[in-house]
Design a protein around this motif. Structure first.
Motif, short mmCIF file in Angstrom:
data_model
loop_
_atom_site.label_atom_id
_atom_site.label_comp_id
_atom_site.label_asym_id
_atom_site.label_seq_id
_atom_site.Cartn_x
_atom_site.Cartn_y
_atom_site.Cartn_z
N ALA A 1 11.40 -11.06 -19.93
CA ALA A 1 12.45 -10.02 -20.31
C ALA A 1 13.01 -10.61 -21.57
O ALA A 1 13.45 -9.67 -22.38
CB ALA A 1 13.36 -10.44 -19.30
N VAL A 2 13.04 -11.70 -21.96
CA VAL A 2 13.53 -11.85 -23.38
C VAL A 2 12.83 -11.50 -24.43
O VAL A 2 13.20 -10.95 -25.63
CB VAL A 2 13.62 -13.60 -23.50
N GLY B 1 12.99 -7.67 -24.30
CA GLY B 1 14.17 -7.24 -24.91
C GLY B 1 14.27 -7.23 -26.59
O GLY B 1 14.79 -6.39 -27.20
N ILE C 1 11.62 -4.58 -27.96
CA ILE C 1 12.54 -3.29 -28.01
C ILE C 1 13.72 -3.10 -29.25
O ILE C 1 13.74 -2.07 -29.72
CB ILE C 1 13.31 -2.94 -26.78
N ARG D 1 14.33 -0.55 -32.49
CA ARG D 1 15.43 0.24 -32.25
C ARG D 1 16.05 0.70 -33.66
O ARG D 1 15.98 -0.02 -34.63
CB ARG D 1 16.44 -0.52 -31.63
N VAL E 1 20.73 -4.47 -32.22
CA VAL E 1 21.92 -5.28 -32.04
C VAL E 1 21.60 -6.47 -32.96
O VAL E 1 20.45 -7.14 -33.28
CB VAL E 1 21.76 -5.94 -30.50
N PRO E 2 22.77 -7.06 -33.62
CA PRO E 2 22.56 -7.84 -34.69
C PRO E 2 22.15 -9.39 -34.00
O PRO E 2 22.44 -9.59 -32.80
CB PRO E 2 24.12 -7.90 -35.31
N PRO F 1 34.68 2.11 -27.97
CA PRO F 1 33.76 3.23 -27.73
C PRO F 1 34.70 4.31 -26.79
O PRO F 1 35.54 3.66 -26.09
CB PRO F 1 32.59 2.79 -26.63
N PHE G 1 36.06 3.06 -23.31
CA PHE G 1 37.29 2.25 -23.32
C PHE G 1 38.57 3.00 -23.71
O PHE G 1 39.61 2.66 -22.99
CB PHE G 1 36.97 0.98 -24.28
N ARG H 1 30.50 4.20 -34.22
CA ARG H 1 29.35 5.23 -34.08
C ARG H 1 29.81 6.56 -34.84
O ARG H 1 28.87 7.15 -35.43
CB ARG H 1 29.12 5.55 -32.61
N THR I 1 20.09 -0.07 -22.48
CA THR I 1 19.04 -0.11 -23.85
C THR I 1 19.35 0.82 -24.67
O THR I 1 19.33 0.62 -25.87
CB THR I 1 17.52 0.03 -23.35
N SER J 1 22.99 -0.08 -26.52
CA SER J 1 22.96 -1.47 -26.35
C SER J 1 24.42 -1.94 -27.12
O SER J 1 24.96 -2.75 -26.75
CB SER J 1 21.83 -2.26 -27.16
N LEU J 2 24.85 -1.20 -28.28
CA LEU J 2 26.08 -1.64 -28.59
C LEU J 2 27.25 -1.53 -28.10
O LEU J 2 28.45 -2.27 -27.88
CB LEU J 2 26.18 -0.93 -30.09
N ASP J 3 27.21 -0.15 -27.30
CA ASP J 3 28.11 0.04 -26.13
C ASP J 3 28.20 -1.23 -25.23
O ASP J 3 29.47 -1.64 -24.77
CB ASP J 3 28.25 1.42 -25.70
N THR K 1 30.00 -4.12 -26.37
CA THR K 1 31.59 -4.17 -26.19
C THR K 1 31.88 -4.21 -24.73
O THR K 1 32.75 -5.05 -24.34
CB THR K 1 31.67 -2.79 -26.70
N SER K 2 30.85 -3.80 -23.92
CA SER K 2 31.54 -3.89 -22.36
C SER K 2 31.35 -5.49 -21.91
O SER K 2 32.41 -5.92 -21.40
CB SER K 2 30.34 -3.08 -21.36
N GLY L 1 25.57 -10.46 -28.15
CA GLY L 1 24.36 -9.89 -28.67
C GLY L 1 23.17 -10.08 -27.93
O GLY L 1 22.40 -9.23 -27.21
N GLU L 2 23.05 -11.41 -27.34
CA GLU L 2 21.62 -11.91 -26.94
C GLU L 2 21.65 -11.30 -25.37
O GLU L 2 20.46 -10.77 -25.08
CB GLU L 2 21.57 -13.22 -26.77
N SER M 1 23.26 -8.43 -24.27
CA SER M 1 22.86 -7.26 -24.30
C SER M 1 21.44 -6.85 -24.69
O SER M 1 21.10 -5.38 -24.33
CB SER M 1 23.97 -6.44 -25.53
N ILE M 2 20.88 -7.65 -24.99
CA ILE M 2 19.42 -7.20 -25.70
C ILE M 2 18.39 -7.49 -24.26
O ILE M 2 17.66 -6.99 -24.09
CB ILE M 2 19.06 -8.30 -26.87
N VAL M 3 18.88 -8.81 -23.72
CA VAL M 3 17.85 -9.33 -22.50
C VAL M 3 18.13 -8.69 -21.35
O VAL M 3 17.10 -8.33 -20.55
CB VAL M 3 17.86 -10.95 -22.60
N ALA N 1 16.52 -5.32 -20.47
CA ALA N 1 14.87 -5.57 -20.16
C ALA N 1 14.75 -6.20 -18.76
O ALA N 1 13.82 -5.85 -18.16
CB ALA N 1 14.30 -6.42 -21.59
#
Lengths: 182, 150
Positions: free
Chosen positions: A26-27, A30, A33, A37, A41-42, A95, A98, A113, B28, B31-33, B36-37, B50-51, B53-55, B58
Motif C-alpha cells: 500500500a505504501v 500510494g 499514484i 497525480r 500531496v507534498p 474545503p 468544512f 482549489r 485518492t 487527497s488534499l481534501d 485536511t480531513s 500527508g503520508e 493521506s497518500i497511503v 491505497a
C-alpha cells in the motif's frame, strides 16, 4: 493461536507477516499514484514554509520562500475588533464541506482549489469587497491553507491581506459563535 | 444451511470490500481534501498527515479488492479491523472533544459531516468484519474439532 475463536483467529505470526507485506504494498502503490497525480500531496517536511510552498505551487501562485513571513497575522481579538468596525472580510480557506459544516459568521469560502480556476472567478466572488481588509483563516495553527490562500491572493494583486493562524479552533476557543450552511 | 451462510458471507464480503474500494478511490481523487480531513481530527502530527493521506486510500483499495475477491482473508480482516477501529476511535474522540472534524470517509466533496452517521457506519462495518471472521474461521475450528472427535 490461529485455531482459536473470534477476533484472535485472524491473529497469527503468518497473518501479521502478510499484513505487513500488504502495508508495504500500500505504501508503494500510494506513492506511485501520488507521483503520477497532477496535484500530488507534498512530501513530509518539518519545515512549515516548505509545506506551504508546495501547496501554494498548486495554486499556481508560488511566492519565493522568504515571502512566507511577510503576511501579518492577527489574533482573534484583533479580528473581532475589525469585524465590529466593518473594516474587513473574513475568508475561510478550508474545503467547502468544512465551510458548510461550520464557519465564522459573514465569512466567505475561498479554498485553495479556487486559485486553479481563472482569477476572474475569484474577482467575481470578492466583487466590490476586494478593497476591504481580507483576513484568511483555516482550521487552526497546524493548518497551512490560510497562508497558501493569503499568498495566492497577494500573487493575484490583492492588497491588505492578513491571516488569522488561530483559525476556527481559536475562534471557538474564545467562546465566539459559528454558523453552518453555505 | 451452509450454502445460505456462504451466500451471506460472500454478499457481506462484496458489500464491505466494494465500500472500501470506493472510499479509497474517492480519497485518492481528493487527497488534499482528505489531508485536511485528517488534520481536522487534531490527532496526527502535521508531518504525518500527508503520508497518511497518500497511503491510507491505497491500503483501502487493496484491502477492499482482496476482501471482495476472498483472497488473503486473514491479513485482510486483521488490517481492516485495525484500520476501522482506528477510524472509530478518531471519530469518537472528535465527538467527545466536539471538534468540527470532517470524517472524510468518502471524501469531503460529498458534504458528509454527521459524526453520528460515520460512527454508526463504522460500528456496522466492524460487526460485518466480525461476522465474516466467525463464519470463515470459526467454522474452520468447528470442523477441525469435529474431525478430531469423529
Amino acid at each position: 493461536m490461529s485455531d482459536s475463536h473470534g477476533w484472535f483467529s485472524i491473529v497469527s505470526k503468518r497473518s501479521i507477516a502478510e499484513a505487513v507485506a500488504l502495508l508495504i504494498l500500500a505504501v508503494t502503490a500510494g506513492h506511485v499514484i501520488n507521483a503520477l497525480r497532477i496535484e500530488p500531496v507534498p512530501p513530509p517536511s518539518f519545515d512549515r514554509a516548505a509545506r506551504l510552498g508546495h501547496k501554494t505551487e498548486l495554486a499556481r501562485a508560488a511566492p519565493s520562500s522568504g515571502d512566507f513571513r511577510t503576511i501579518p497575522d492577527l489574533t482573534v481579538n484583533q479580528v473581532v475588533k475589525m469585524l465590529e468596525q466593518k473594516r474587513c472580510l473574513l475568508i475561510d480557506a478550508r474545503p467547502p464541506a468544512f465551510f458548510r459544516k461550520e464557519h465564522i459568521p459573514e465569512a466567505i469560502n475561498l479554498p485553495l482549489r479556487s486559485f486553479v480556476e481563472p482569477t476572474d472567478a475569484i474577482a467575481g466572488m470578492l466583487g466590490s469587497r476586494r478593497e476591504m481588509v481580507l483576513i484568511v483563516y483555516c482550521s487552526g495553527p497546524d493548518c497551512t491553507d490560510s497562508d497558501s490562500v493569503a499568498h495566492a491572493l497577494v500573487a493575484s494583486n490583492y492588497e491588505n491581506i492578513y491571516t488569522m493562524h488561530a483559525g476556527i479552533a481559536g475562534w471557538q476557543g474564545s467562546g465566539l459563535p459559528t454558523v453552518n450552511g453555505p | 444451511m451452509k450454502t445460505i451462510t456462504n451466500a451471506y458471507v460472500i454478499s457481506l464480503r462484496l458489500v464491505i470490500g466494494l465500500m472500501f474500494v470506493y472510499a479509497g478511490i474517492v480519497k485518492t481523487e481528493n487527497s488534499l481534501d482528505f489531508a485536511t480531513s485528517i488534520s481536522s481530527f487534531r490527532l496526527v502530527p502535521p508531518i504525518l498527515v500527508g503520508e497518511i493521506s497518500i497511503v491510507l486510500p491505497a491500503l483501502e483499495c487493496i484491502l477492499g479488492a482482496l476482501l471482495a475477491l476472498g483472497l488473503c482473508l486473514r491479513p485482510v480482516l486483521l488490517l481492516m479491523t485495525v484500520v476501522n477501529a482506528a477510524f472509530l476511535t478518531a471519530l469518537l474522540l472528535a465527538a467527545i472533544r466536539k471538534l468540527p472534524a470532517d470524517c472524510g470517509c468518502f471524501g469531503s466533496a460529498t458534504g458528509e459531516y454527521s459524526l453520528a452517521l460515520s460512527i454508526s457506519r463504522d460500528c456496522l462495518i466492524l460487526a460485518g468484519l466480525w461476522c465474516i471472521n466467525i463464519a470463515t474461521y470459526g467454522s474452520t475450528r468447528t470442523a477441525a474439532v469435529s474431525r478430531r472427535s469423529g
